[in-house]
Design an enzyme around this catalytic site. Structure first.
Site, PDB file in Angstrom:
ATOM      1  N   LYS A 135       0.821  -1.214   0.000  1.00 43.44           N
ATOM      2  CA  LYS A 135       0.000   0.000   0.000  1.00 43.44           C
ATOM      3  C   LYS A 135       0.856   1.266   0.000  1.00 43.44           C
ATOM      4  CE  LYS A 135      -4.225  -2.112   1.303  1.00 43.44           C
ATOM      5  NZ  LYS A 135      -3.762  -3.499   1.568  1.00 43.44           N
TER       6      LYS A 135
HETATM    7  C1  LIG Z   1      -4.343  -4.612   0.946  1.00 42.00           C
HETATM    8  C2  LIG Z   1      -3.555  -5.865   0.838  1.00 42.00           C
HETATM    9  C3  LIG Z   1      -3.891  -6.887  -0.079  1.00 42.00           C
HETATM   10  C4  LIG Z   1      -5.127  -6.813  -0.957  1.00 42.00           C
HETATM   11  O1  LIG Z   1      -5.026  -5.829  -1.958  1.00 42.00           O
HETATM   12  P1  LIG Z   1      -6.352  -5.323  -2.724  1.00 42.00           P
HETATM   13  O2  LIG Z   1      -5.905  -4.128  -3.475  1.00 42.00           O
HETATM   14  O3  LIG Z   1      -7.340  -4.980  -1.640  1.00 42.00           O
HETATM   15  O4  LIG Z   1      -6.822  -6.425  -3.601  1.00 42.00           O
HETATM   16  C5  LIG Z   1      -3.078  -8.005  -0.158  1.00 42.00           C
HETATM   17  N1  LIG Z   1      -2.004  -8.143   0.628  1.00 42.00           N
HETATM   18  C6  LIG Z   1      -1.636  -7.189   1.534  1.00 42.00           C
HETATM   19  C7  LIG Z   1      -0.450  -7.426   2.398  1.00 42.00           C
HETATM   20  C8  LIG Z   1      -2.391  -6.012   1.666  1.00 42.00           C
HETATM   21  O5  LIG Z   1      -2.030  -5.087   2.563  1.00 42.00           O
END
Ligand SMILES: *Cc1c(COP(=O)(O)O)cnc(C)c1O
Length: 486
Positions: free
Chosen positions: A124
């Site tokens: 993120k």
């Molecule tokens: C947010 C997240 C995901 C999922 O990503 P999306 O964009 O919601 O599909 C997968 N793995 C981790 C570690 C995350 O923080």
């Protein structure tokens, strides 16, 4: 470049207009009126670019209302080896998203692209760090201010705080369930001492936090006066920032544009893989986009059957890949819009049906809502699912085969990727977090702790700054007003 709502609202805002907002006025999600195309010549020129320069070129195609020189400066400030410095010791931090070969076997290649080297050790940061700089830049141009208010059970909240800390004109009010996050995640958030970051530990569970956010968001007068905004995963700028690393991964895995690659993406809200879909629509030679889910398999079910059935809270399981524990996939509507050929009236009807009937059916069976499931292949999508036992086995297997500790979400990706890799087409798994963040499961799988990047060794011992509050809407409103002075 103008943007349209997936549900057909007639306004056509520009990039900067939708940057600070969330949903379109009709409840739809924003998409560009058409996807900018990337020529073979451009793609070749991009092979030589740094990550920051590549990000700037892609952003310029979507943010046509920001002067190109400003975009260059914003990207250069965001994508630096100093910000993305938490990678493994054998990785080159100047690559920002280093690509590593895991395995080569009978013409098949499995690669891992690290997206988790930013300040909170999860992917993120790739988008949120840019968002922080874009927000600050836009607010300065308008002499505005913004108060970000949200709830988190882990990854999103900390990524937002690390992106917005110290930013002018921005405050972050983040609710989290008191004593319910892991010690590591709590320490990451609560150790921030920046005066514009407010951590509020709510005496309740995550749903109580979310209910408070909803209640405040429904008070439109309060929301406007306090200049409340969000940074959730439907934010269009976040999606655009994520498009960049698909290009980067492709360019790093290939030497000419005749080659194709496939990506496997650990998925929850469909934000990450939605960016892959957009890269493919822009002309990036992606063969397959594989959605990997955990036990919360809403998306896997759709890509197997054409039926989208959202889950109730009670049906949503708490798993060892918690950032993929979703009951519905908030970005999925963007893909459905393209799948239906841009028919916004039908998209609006289908997502109304999600509210009233808990889902829709595009399988083409008698009585279904359409037969577009048959077209899913044209968009390259496929899927797979991974469970706790698969996760443990995959973490052990990666440890033995590649001498690499992978996190639980990435393990879901590797498990599913191995079911889909074919000769001649490199398969890139996106690494969405570093294992140190989910150490409890690493211990369960390997009987030892995951390695922590330098600087994180004693994070739990740092002084913490947070306020504890009952799940009380009037109380949080008072708290926000008192700290904003608005
Ligand atoms: C947010 C997240 C995901 C999922 O990503 P999306 O964009 O919601 O599909 C997968 N793995 C981790 C570690 C995350 O923080």
């Amino acid at each position: 470049m103008r943007y349209q709502s997936t549900r057909g609202h007639p306004s056509a805002p520009g990039f900067s207009d939708i940057l600070l907002g969330g949903l379109a006025p009709d409840g739809g999600l924003y998409l560009p009126e058409r996807y900018p195309q990337v020529s073979g010549e451009e793609l070749n020129a991009w092979r030589k670019l740094s990550y920051a320069a590549l990000a700037a070129e892609i952003l310029k195609k979507f943010a046509t209302d920001i002067p190109p020189a400003d975009i260059d400066a914003l990207a250069a400030k965001t994508y630096t080896p100093q910000v993305y410095c938490n990678g493994r010791s054998d990785e080159d931090p100047t690559q920002i998203t280093p690509l590593r070969l895991l395995e080569e076997k009978s013409g098949r290649r499995l690669l891992l692209q690290s997206l988790s080297n930013g300040p909170t050790l999860a992917f993120k940061d790739m988008a949120m760090q840019l968002l922080g700089n874009l927000f600050e830049y836009t607010l300065q141009r308008q002499s505005g201010e913004l108060n970000i208010f949200g709830a988190t059970s882990g990854d999103t909240g900390s990524a937002a705080e690390y992106a917005m800390r110290g930013k002018q004109g921005i405050r972050v009010f983040m609710l989290s369930p008191h004593l319910k996050m892991s010690a590591f995640q709590t320490a990451q958030m609560f150790s921030l001492q920046d005066p514009n970051i407010f951590n509020i530990a709510v005496e309740g569970v995550f749903d109580d936090c979310q209910d408070m956010v909803k209640a405040v968001s429904n008070d439109l007068e309060f929301k406007a006066r306090q200049k409340i905004g969000t940074v959730n995963s439907i934010n269009w700028a976040r999606v655009v920032a994520q498009v960049v690393y698909y290009f980067r991964g492709y360019l790093a895995a290939t030497s000419d544009n005749q080659q194709q690659v496939s990506f496997t993406v650990p998925s929850g809200n469909f934000g990450n893989i939605c960016a892959g879909h957009i890269a493919r629509m822009m002309g990036l030679p992606i063969q397959k986009l594989i959605v990997a889910t955990n036990e919360n398999d809403v998306l896997h079910e759709f890509f197997q059957t054409g039926i989208y059935r959202v889950r109730k809270s009670a049906e949503t399981l708490h798993t060892s890949s918690p950032s993929m524990d979703i009951s519905k996939a908030s970005n999925f509507e963007r893909f459905v819009f393209d799948l239906l050929g841009g028919d916004s009236a039908r998209v609006a009807a289908l997502f109304k049906k999600v509210e009233t009937h808990g889902g829709f059916d595009l399988s083409g069976a008698p009585g279904s809502d359409g037969d577009e499931f048959a077209r899913v292949n044209e968009f390259g999508f496929a899927s797979g699912k991974s469970t706790h036992v698969d996760r443990l086995n995959t973490i052990r297997d990666a440890d033995t085969r590649y001498q690499l500790t992978i996190d639980t979400h990435t393990a879901d990706g590797v498990k599913v990727a191995r079911e889909h890799w074919v000769p001649e087409v490199p398969m890139i798994v996106l690494e969405t977090a570093l294992p140190a963040k989910f150490n409890e499961t690493i211990r369960e799988a390997l009987g030892r702790d995951a390695e922590r990047p330098a600087g994180f060794e004693n994070i739990e011992l740092l002084p913490q700054r947070f306020d504890v509050m009952a799940p009380d809407v009037a109380e949080i409103k008072r708290y926000i007003a008192q700290h904003t002075g608005l």
